[in-house]
Design a protein around this motif. Structure first.
Motif, PDB file in Angstrom:
ATOM      1  N   PRO A  25       3.127  35.954  -4.300  1.00 45.18           N
ATOM      2  CA  PRO A  25       4.174  35.583  -5.264  1.00 45.18           C
ATOM      3  C   PRO A  25       4.755  34.312  -5.271  1.00 45.18           C
ATOM      4  N   PHE A  26       4.689  33.797  -4.049  1.00 42.69           N
ATOM      5  CA  PHE A  26       5.163  32.296  -3.769  1.00 42.69           C
ATOM      6  C   PHE A  26       4.296  31.189  -4.651  1.00 42.69           C
ATOM      7  N   PHE A  32      -3.401  45.620 -14.487  1.00 43.11           N
ATOM      8  CA  PHE A  32      -3.318  45.397 -13.196  1.00 43.11           C
ATOM      9  C   PHE A  32      -2.589  46.550 -12.456  1.00 43.11           C
ATOM     10  N   PRO A  33      -3.096  47.245 -11.350  1.00 41.34           N
ATOM     11  CA  PRO A  33      -2.827  48.311 -10.728  1.00 41.34           C
ATOM     12  C   PRO A  33      -1.360  48.389 -10.161  1.00 41.34           C
ATOM     13  N   ARG A  34      -0.800  49.454  -9.771  1.00 45.67           N
ATOM     14  CA  ARG A  34       0.472  49.343  -9.093  1.00 45.67           C
ATOM     15  C   ARG A  34       0.409  48.547  -7.763  1.00 45.67           C
ATOM     16  N   TRP A  35       1.681  47.776  -7.317  1.00 44.84           N
ATOM     17  CA  TRP A  35       1.554  46.851  -6.464  1.00 44.84           C
ATOM     18  C   TRP A  35       2.541  47.275  -5.631  1.00 44.84           C
ATOM     19  N   ILE A  36       2.259  47.064  -4.384  1.00 45.40           N
ATOM     20  CA  ILE A  36       3.450  47.319  -3.143  1.00 45.40           C
ATOM     21  C   ILE A  36       3.145  46.069  -2.484  1.00 45.40           C
ATOM     22  N   ASN A  37       4.179  45.609  -2.133  1.00 41.26           N
ATOM     23  CA  ASN A  37       4.287  44.260  -1.257  1.00 41.26           C
ATOM     24  C   ASN A  37       5.110  44.404  -0.044  1.00 41.26           C
ATOM     25  N   VAL A  38       4.548  44.385   1.126  1.00 41.61           N
ATOM     26  CA  VAL A  38       5.296  44.640   2.345  1.00 41.61           C
ATOM     27  C   VAL A  38       5.532  43.097   3.181  1.00 41.61           C
ATOM     28  N   TYR A  39       6.825  42.783   3.562  1.00 44.82           N
ATOM     29  CA  TYR A  39       7.187  41.919   4.277  1.00 44.82           C
ATOM     30  C   TYR A  39       8.180  41.984   5.447  1.00 44.82           C
ATOM     31  N   PHE A  70       6.420  36.837   1.837  1.00 45.88           N
ATOM     32  CA  PHE A  70       7.104  36.597   0.479  1.00 45.88           C
ATOM     33  C   PHE A  70       7.454  37.663  -0.370  1.00 45.88           C
ATOM     34  N   VAL A  71       8.376  38.009  -1.169  1.00 42.39           N
ATOM     35  CA  VAL A  71       8.843  39.208  -1.923  1.00 42.39           C
ATOM     36  C   VAL A  71       8.517  38.868  -3.526  1.00 42.39           C
ATOM     37  N   GLY A  72       8.265  39.978  -3.928  1.00 41.67           N
ATOM     38  CA  GLY A  72       7.621  39.874  -5.438  1.00 41.67           C
ATOM     39  C   GLY A  72       8.318  40.528  -6.869  1.00 41.67           C
ATOM     40  N   ALA A  73       9.395  41.466  -6.001  1.00 42.04           N
ATOM     41  CA  ALA A  73       9.881  42.312  -7.197  1.00 42.04           C
ATOM     42  C   ALA A  73      10.671  41.322  -8.258  1.00 42.04           C
ATOM     43  N   LYS A  74      11.134  39.985  -7.897  1.00 39.27           N
ATOM     44  CA  LYS A  74      12.036  39.304  -8.813  1.00 39.27           C
ATOM     45  C   LYS A  74      11.035  38.364  -9.513  1.00 39.27           C
ATOM     46  N   VAL A  96       6.189  44.833  -9.295  1.00 36.37           N
ATOM     47  CA  VAL A  96       6.214  44.891  -7.906  1.00 36.37           C
ATOM     48  C   VAL A  96       7.189  45.648  -7.035  1.00 36.37           C
ATOM     49  N   THR A  97       6.861  46.576  -6.200  1.00 36.53           N
ATOM     50  CA  THR A  97       7.787  46.987  -5.090  1.00 36.53           C
ATOM     51  C   THR A  97       7.775  46.487  -3.791  1.00 36.53           C
ATOM     52  N   ASP A  98       8.750  45.901  -3.312  1.00 31.76           N
ATOM     53  CA  ASP A  98       9.046  45.188  -2.168  1.00 31.76           C
ATOM     54  C   ASP A  98       9.329  46.199  -0.980  1.00 31.76           C
ATOM     55  N   LEU A  99       8.687  46.249   0.139  1.00 35.08           N
ATOM     56  CA  LEU A  99       9.019  47.362   1.261  1.00 35.08           C
ATOM     57  C   LEU A  99       9.113  46.282   2.259  1.00 35.08           C
ATOM     58  N   ARG A 100      10.329  46.453   3.010  1.00 35.48           N
ATOM     59  CA  ARG A 100      10.600  45.514   4.008  1.00 35.48           C
ATOM     60  C   ARG A 100      10.496  46.096   5.337  1.00 35.48           C
ATOM     61  N   VAL A 101       9.712  45.650   6.380  1.00 36.50           N
ATOM     62  CA  VAL A 101       9.709  46.273   7.833  1.00 36.50           C
ATOM     63  C   VAL A 101      10.178  45.294   8.771  1.00 36.50           C
ATOM     64  N   ASP A 102      10.527  45.728   9.780  1.00 37.07           N
ATOM     65  CA  ASP A 102      11.034  44.869  11.050  1.00 37.07           C
ATOM     66  C   ASP A 102      10.238  45.091  12.353  1.00 37.07           C
ATOM     67  N   THR A 103       9.149  44.075  12.603  1.00 34.81           N
ATOM     68  CA  THR A 103       8.284  44.243  13.550  1.00 34.81           C
ATOM     69  C   THR A 103       9.083  43.924  15.042  1.00 34.81           C
ATOM     70  N   ARG A 104      10.155  43.037  14.798  1.00 32.72           N
ATOM     71  CA  ARG A 104      11.062  42.730  15.824  1.00 32.72           C
ATOM     72  C   ARG A 104      10.288  41.639  16.631  1.00 32.72           C
ATOM     73  N   GLN A 105       9.552  41.047  16.023  1.00 31.68           N
ATOM     74  CA  GLN A 105       8.976  39.672  16.509  1.00 31.68           C
ATOM     75  C   GLN A 105       9.334  38.439  16.046  1.00 31.68           C
ATOM     76  N   PRO A 106       9.364  37.235  16.835  1.00 27.35           N
ATOM     77  CA  PRO A 106       9.414  36.151  16.149  1.00 27.35           C
ATOM     78  C   PRO A 106       7.994  35.696  15.496  1.00 27.35           C
ATOM     79  N   PHE A 107       8.441  34.602  14.799  1.00 28.64           N
ATOM     80  CA  PHE A 107       7.453  33.859  13.943  1.00 28.64           C
ATOM     81  C   PHE A 107       6.703  32.757  14.828  1.00 28.64           C
ATOM     82  N   PRO A 108       5.526  32.887  14.970  1.00 29.19           N
ATOM     83  CA  PRO A 108       4.292  33.244  13.943  1.00 29.19           C
ATOM     84  C   PRO A 108       3.929  34.635  14.242  1.00 29.19           C
TER      85      PRO A 108
END
Length: 474
Positions: free
Chosen positions: A395-396, A416-423, A431-435, A441-453
């Protein structure tokens, strides 16, 4: 039976791909046993490499400080883990400096003459740390202690999976439910027979097992050397456990970050660190501000961030020796990405020809960009019913007008097929794609509880990811 084509991201090569592939197999197997996972390893043939052996990289001759006066929050565990990624002993050294300051003020030593220094007793307990019994779903992980190199049923510290050959993969004996994975053939893998409840840190324990002993020995030596003779203080157990864990991870990833970063879910990390803390007699399993140790983490953070010279030096080594393949893959794809897209197209065709039902593209990072480009081409591969991008920049790049097959302002093709974007919000490369593509695009947010990178490389170790995907797969 649904076929999931697993497309990797930047910097991945055969060894690390097989480990990630096995994680995806196990993760999907826990929630959808009928799914078949198909390989798409493009990095070996189409990934970047320094063809002149790094002749373009300058040799660092001097560290220069970088100003940084902003204070960090001692209650922010991600900031502390980010520091420990760079220097696993930073928090311990700050704790020792505070203890020496108390002794310098006339405080008595914390032990009587003729008796063993209590800090040496703690150091001995650190040397005896074990990963035996560490689990997250009731399973017992046996045979792992003080640097043992195997976890029951998982050989080679997690670095090899029995039966990897040809196009299939056998996971017989790999813990995480204990069942074997059957039916591997052709270009994919059947997940029949894989089950089990919630996730467990068995894979993380497997990766860390060969390195626990040396890491614990290093931390024990540091405790004896820097704290011996100083007054007793609370909070060392959790600090020592974090240091042992961080050192073990550093060793597992190889010198200078030469290997792919371990994908680690924050819950699994906390389970391992909590178990180590318990063994040392501590009660501060998850916090970063235990009694007299309160503020140690933030002081360590701020001492490193101003002037940042040692931090910059450490990152320089990691960038030049560990991150060049990842960044190079991105640049090479932008200039010569046709080969990557052709590899994905071939994997989809193989999945379709096998007759194992609808096809799903599960793509990480740059792999997601390549999949979007491929599916937006005038002649996309037939049979793809769902695209799942994970930690992807597609999306970016569309917003930058930098996608290959789709210009900014152009809609996604009707086919184009159905698109799920996990971030993950902590992943600066997700990045997110719904907007960007409203209604597509359906955005799904997860939280791995890890710092970047590390947040960018830990999606497939995150158990919640598979629970979110299970009802979405065709």
């Amino acid at each position: 039976m649904t076929s999931v084509v697993f497309v990797h991201g930047t910097g991945v090569r055969a060894k690390s791909y097989e480990k990630s592939f096995a994680r995806v197999v196990n993760g999907l197997g826990r929630v959808r046993v009928e799914v078949r996972v198909v390989r798409c390893l493009w990095g070996e043939e189409h990934g970047a490499s320094l063809g002149l052996d790094g002749a373009s990289v300058p040799v660092r001759s001097k560290n220069r400080g970088v100003g940084g006066g902003e204070l960090l929050d001692e209650d922010d565990p991600l900031a502390v883990w980010a520091l420990l990624e760079v220097d696993p002993l930073a928090e311990l050294r700050e704790f020792a400096e505070a203890a020496r300051a108390r002794r310098g003020g006339g405080a008595r030593a914390g032990f009587a003459p003729g008796r063993q220094d209590p800090w040496h007793t703690i150091a001995d307990r650190v040397r005896g740390l074990s990963l035996a019994g560490v689990s997250g779903g009731g399973e017992s992980v046996e045979g792992v202690s003080g640097g043992e190199e195997s976890v029951a049923g998982v050989s080679g510290g997690g670095e090899s999976v029995a039966g990897v050959s040809g196009g299939g993969l056998s996971l017989e004996g790999v813990s995480g439910g204990g069942e074997s994975v059957e039916g591997a053939s052709g270009g994919g893998l059947s997940l029949a027979g894989v089950s089990g409840g919630g996730g467990s840190p068995a894979e993380l324990v497997s990766d860390l097992a060969p390195h626990l002993g040396p890491a614990a020995g290093r931390v024990a030596h540091e405790i004896s050397r820097t704290l011996g003779g100083t007054p007793p203080a609370d909070g060392i157990e959790a600090i020592a456990a974090r240091a042992v864990y961080a050192l073990a991870v550093q060793r597992a990833e190889g010198p200078d970050g030469a290997d792919e970063p371990l994908p680690v879910d924050g819950a699994d990390r906390d389970a391992v660190v909590g178990a180590l803390t318990d063994q040392l007699g501590g009660t501060d399993r998850g916090g970063f501000a235990a009694r007299a140790a309160k503020g140690v983490a933030v002081r360590a953070l701020n001492s490193y961030l101003s002037p940042l010279s040692s931090l910059a030096h450490s990152f320089r080594s990691g960038i030049t020796r560990g991150s060049v393949p990842a960044g190079g893959d991105i640049l090479r794809y932008q200039a010569r990405g046709a080969g990557v897209r052709a590899a994905i197209r071939a994997a989809v065709r193989e999945a379709v020809d096998s007759g194992h039902g609808p096809v799903v593209l599960l793509a990480h990072s740059l792999g997601g960009i390549a999949c979007v480009d491929l599916l937006a081409e005038p002649d996309p591969p037939a049979g793809v019913e769902l695209l799942v991008t994970v930690g992807s920049q597609a999306p970016f790049l569309y917003e930058l007008d930098a996608l290959t097959a789709l210009r900014r302002g152009e809609p996604l093709p009707a086919a184009f097929p159905r698109w799920i974007n996990v971030y993950d919000e902590h992943d600066l490369l997700g990045f997110v794609g719904a907007k960007v593509f409203p209604g597509r695009v359906t955005d799904l947010r997860v939280d791995t509880r890890q710092p970047f990178p590390r947040a960018h490389t830990s999606y497939f170790a995150h158990h919640r990811l598979y629970e979110l995907l299970a009802p979405e797969l065709p």
